[in-house]
Enzyme design. Structure first.
Site, mmCIF file in Angstrom:
data_model
loop_
_atom_site.group_PDB
_atom_site.id
_atom_site.type_symbol
_atom_site.label_atom_id
_atom_site.label_comp_id
_atom_site.label_asym_id
_atom_site.label_seq_id
_atom_site.Cartn_x
_atom_site.Cartn_y
_atom_site.Cartn_z
ATOM 1 N N GLY A 11 0.849 -1.193 0.000
ATOM 2 C CA GLY A 11 0.000 0.000 0.000
ATOM 3 C C GLY A 11 0.877 1.232 0.000
ATOM 4 N N GLU A 131 -0.450 -0.005 16.360
ATOM 5 C CA GLU A 131 -0.608 1.290 17.046
ATOM 6 C C GLU A 131 -1.373 2.298 16.194
ATOM 7 O OE1 GLU A 131 -0.983 3.334 19.777
ATOM 8 O OE2 GLU A 131 0.853 2.356 20.456
ATOM 9 N N GLY A 189 -12.045 17.829 2.438
ATOM 10 C CA GLY A 189 -11.342 16.546 2.512
ATOM 11 C C GLY A 189 -11.275 15.990 3.920
ATOM 12 N N ASP A 203 -16.250 3.418 12.285
ATOM 13 C CA ASP A 203 -14.792 3.547 12.336
ATOM 14 C C ASP A 203 -14.316 3.646 13.794
ATOM 15 O OD1 ASP A 203 -12.053 4.567 11.142
ATOM 16 O OD2 ASP A 203 -12.682 6.096 12.582
ATOM 17 N N LYS A 207 -12.130 0.906 16.594
ATOM 18 C CA LYS A 207 -11.000 1.259 17.474
ATOM 19 C C LYS A 207 -11.330 0.935 18.936
ATOM 20 C CE LYS A 207 -10.032 4.993 14.242
ATOM 21 N NZ LYS A 207 -10.173 6.424 13.969
HETATM 22 N N1 NAP Z 1 -5.070 7.950 6.056
HETATM 23 C C1 NAP Z 1 -5.031 8.007 7.382
HETATM 24 O O1 NAP Z 1 -4.921 9.077 7.978
HETATM 25 C C2 NAP Z 1 -5.114 6.742 8.195
HETATM 26 C C3 NAP Z 1 -5.046 6.822 9.604
HETATM 27 C C4 NAP Z 1 -5.084 5.653 10.357
HETATM 28 C C5 NAP Z 1 -5.222 4.439 9.730
HETATM 29 N N2 NAP Z 1 -5.313 4.402 8.356
HETATM 30 C C6 NAP Z 1 -5.454 3.095 7.721
HETATM 31 O O2 NAP Z 1 -4.322 2.882 6.883
HETATM 32 C C7 NAP Z 1 -4.695 2.107 5.749
HETATM 33 C C8 NAP Z 1 -4.310 2.842 4.473
HETATM 34 O O3 NAP Z 1 -4.926 4.103 4.454
HETATM 35 P P1 NAP Z 1 -4.568 5.192 3.331
HETATM 36 O O4 NAP Z 1 -5.292 6.423 3.755
HETATM 37 O O5 NAP Z 1 -3.110 5.250 3.105
HETATM 38 O O6 NAP Z 1 -5.303 4.559 2.065
HETATM 39 P P2 NAP Z 1 -5.101 4.958 0.521
HETATM 40 O O7 NAP Z 1 -4.519 6.308 0.401
HETATM 41 O O8 NAP Z 1 -6.392 4.667 -0.137
HETATM 42 O O9 NAP Z 1 -4.009 3.908 0.012
HETATM 43 C C9 NAP Z 1 -4.274 2.548 -0.163
HETATM 44 C C10 NAP Z 1 -3.108 1.930 -0.897
HETATM 45 O O10 NAP Z 1 -3.322 0.533 -0.989
HETATM 46 C C11 NAP Z 1 -3.141 0.118 -2.345
HETATM 47 N N3 NAP Z 1 -4.064 -0.977 -2.617
HETATM 48 C C12 NAP Z 1 -5.399 -0.999 -2.438
HETATM 49 N N4 NAP Z 1 -5.884 -2.188 -2.826
HETATM 50 C C13 NAP Z 1 -4.830 -2.927 -3.256
HETATM 51 C C14 NAP Z 1 -4.682 -4.226 -3.797
HETATM 52 N N5 NAP Z 1 -5.750 -5.001 -3.986
HETATM 53 N N6 NAP Z 1 -3.439 -4.644 -4.114
HETATM 54 C C15 NAP Z 1 -2.371 -3.867 -3.933
HETATM 55 N N7 NAP Z 1 -2.455 -2.617 -3.430
HETATM 56 C C16 NAP Z 1 -3.663 -2.162 -3.108
HETATM 57 C C17 NAP Z 1 -3.482 1.329 -3.200
HETATM 58 O O11 NAP Z 1 -2.820 1.224 -4.438
HETATM 59 P P3 NAP Z 1 -2.869 2.379 -5.582
HETATM 60 O O12 NAP Z 1 -2.251 3.600 -4.954
HETATM 61 O O13 NAP Z 1 -2.065 1.855 -6.698
HETATM 62 O O14 NAP Z 1 -4.333 2.561 -5.883
HETATM 63 C C18 NAP Z 1 -2.932 2.457 -2.330
HETATM 64 O O15 NAP Z 1 -1.581 2.674 -2.594
HETATM 65 C C19 NAP Z 1 -6.196 1.828 5.933
HETATM 66 O O16 NAP Z 1 -6.366 0.598 6.601
HETATM 67 C C20 NAP Z 1 -6.655 2.959 6.830
HETATM 68 O O17 NAP Z 1 -7.810 2.639 7.586
HETATM 69 C C21 NAP Z 1 -5.257 5.509 7.591
#
Ligand code: NAP
Length: 428
Positions: A11, A131, A189, A203, A207
């Site tokens: 990811g 974490e 956003g 969500d 947690k």
């Molecule tokens: N964003 C936050 O502030 C935050 C905070 C706490 C926890 N989280 C958690 O962290 C995780 C990621 O969040 P994010 O905000 O970084 O999400 P995001 O920006 O949507 O990124 C998801 C990434 O996963 C890749 N991906 C999705 N499906 C895939 C698959 N089938 N095979 C391979 N790669 C795949 C996507 O690839 P592409 O880029 O190529 O599409 C993208 O790079 C989630 O579980 C979220 O709940 C996020």
């Protein structure tokens, strides 16, 4: 220095790219703190060609996340793809089965499969850490499993969803209604196009289920979290709460009562002067109470690239140092199945009723409450209009089941024009 810890990242979105950026910025310091180099060897995401604003040229690429987890040059996998099942779970299982450590930010996956994944990790002598999944950048799982580990935990509370707290604080600050703040938050956003996971409390409930399991040594019981969102909160509720000296927060509470484990994620009134009441905007807060330590309060950013990368890499450094802590603080096979507390601890409630403007309407309400032994502490009534009269009531302490029975009688009566809203007044 000893051999490097070889890391794969699955990811490369907001969090994944943030991890690459943070390692590029602080790699040397992190290696000194870990006592060994930390080295990204391979990465995976959906589209290889996408510009992610970070240099990935030194890392091997895998299209298939499961193949990433099985690579020989990987000791630890960071899972930041998201999704409760699908590739995130397949990758996590593959890594743990191969004895590789997993660090994830995926609360949805852990809330549903945490028990099985923790068991698999222990069976294969691997670490599963998360974490970043709970309150983003705030090191609260570390506090529970390490710094406070000698305590009997009596209660855990938290404002765990920044979007909801932003909406509620904007409503109070500017006097806007729920719908207009939500659409402004979507434009900025702060809220997803489909906000139901956030505003519906799901969500945050994910947690809370992880916090509760770790605090009370119970199996993760997401289905046992009584979850209500903030969609029904009106400006009238917020203003009434303010007049009474309270603020409305989407508050998670987990505590062990004589009936069993109580897990609630609901909008509540909390004293405006309390730490939770003073929490503004997207910030998160977790309050942990222990029998020897008393009350501890943790506050900070609950999401975003930097805070989430910070929490993930804190876990990675711990693993590199050789720290070994079970996923939920005690071995997975010692976690007990919780009895669910149906009624929860007694509390005062704030009620919003929309009544027909007819003589006897208030008497019907007072009668229904009195029949359940619920007495009224305060009451206000607005000038009636074509939508009826708004009646706002604060009760004395009561059990939730008794209150629900009384509200049911009120709802069935001809004087009630809309479903009542009942918000717990939390003693924090
Ligand atoms: N964003 C936050 O502030 C935050 C905070 C706490 C926890 N989280 C958690 O962290 C995780 C990621 O969040 P994010 O905000 O970084 O999400 P995001 O920006 O949507 O990124 C998801 C990434 O996963 C890749 N991906 C999705 N499906 C895939 C698959 N089938 N095979 C391979 N790669 C795949 C996507 O690839 P592409 O880029 O190529 O599409 C993208 O790079 C989630 O579980 C979220 O709940 C996020």
């Amino acid at each position: 220095m000893s051999h490097p810890l070889r890391i794969a990242i699955a990811g490369l979105g907001t969090v994944g790219a943030g991890i690459v950026r943070m390692m590029a910025t602080h790699g040397t310091t992190m290696a000194m703190r870990a006592g060994r180099p930390l080295e990204i060897t391979a990465v995976s995401a959906r589209s290889r060609g996408k510009d992610r604003g970070v240099d990935l040229s030194a890392f091997a690429w895998e299209d298939d996340p499961v193949a990433l987890a099985r690579r020989d040059d990987v000791d630890l996998v960071i899972e930041v793809m998201g999704g409760e099942d699908g590739p995130a779970k397949a990758l996590t299982e593959a890594a743990l089965a191969a004895g590789k450590h997993v660090v994830t930010a995926n609360k949805a996956m852990l809330a549903h499969h945490g028990q099985a994944l923790a068991t698999l990790a222990e069976k294969n002598d691997a670490m599963l850490r998360y974490e970043a999944a709970v309150a983003g950048g705030i090191p609260v799982m570390k506090a529970l499993t390490e710094g406070l580990a000698a305590n009997g935990i009596t209660r855990v509370m938290g404002v765990l969803n920044g979007t909801c707290n932003y909406i509620l604080t904007q409503m109070e600050e500017h006097g806007y209604d729920y719908e207009s703040v939500l659409s402004a938050a979507q434009e900025k956003g702060y809220a997803e196009a489909d906000p139901s996971f956030d505003v519906g409390g799901i969500d945050a409930a994910h947690k809370l289920a992880l916090l509760a399991a770790t605090a009370f040594g119970t199996r993760v019981d997401f289905d046992g979290v009584q979850t209500e969102g903030i969609e029904q909160i009106s400006l009238a509720d917020i203003l009434m709460a303010r007049d009474l000296g309270y603020r409305i927060k989407l508050l998670g509470v987990a505590q062990m009562t004589s009936e069993g484990l109580e897990q609630r994620m609901q909008p509540c009134l909390v004293p405006a002067q309390s730490a939770l009441g003073g929490l503004q905007s997207v910030t998160n807060m977790v309050v942990i109470e222990g029998d020897f330590v008393g009350q501890t309060v943790f506050q900070g950013p609950g999401a975003g690239e930097g805070p989430t990368a910070s929490a993930i890499l804190g876990d990675v450094i711990d693993i590199a140092r050789g720290l070994r802590v079970p996923a939920f603080g005690i071995p997975a096979d010692r976690l007990t199945a919780p009895n669910r507390s149906a009624d929860g601890a007694a509390a005062a409630y704030y009620l919003r009723l929309t009544l027909d403007d007819t003589p006897g309407a208030l008497a019907t309400v007072a009668g229904a409450l009195a029949a359940e032994g619920i007495s009224i502490d305060q009451m206000r009534q607005s000038e009636p209009d074509e939508n009826g009269a708004l009646v706002l009531i604060v009760t004395h302490e009561t059990g939730r089941a008794a209150l629900d029975r009384a509200l049911n009688v009120i709802t069935q009566s001809p004087v009630s024009l809309k479903a009542p809203v009942a918000l717990r007044i939390e003693n924090v």
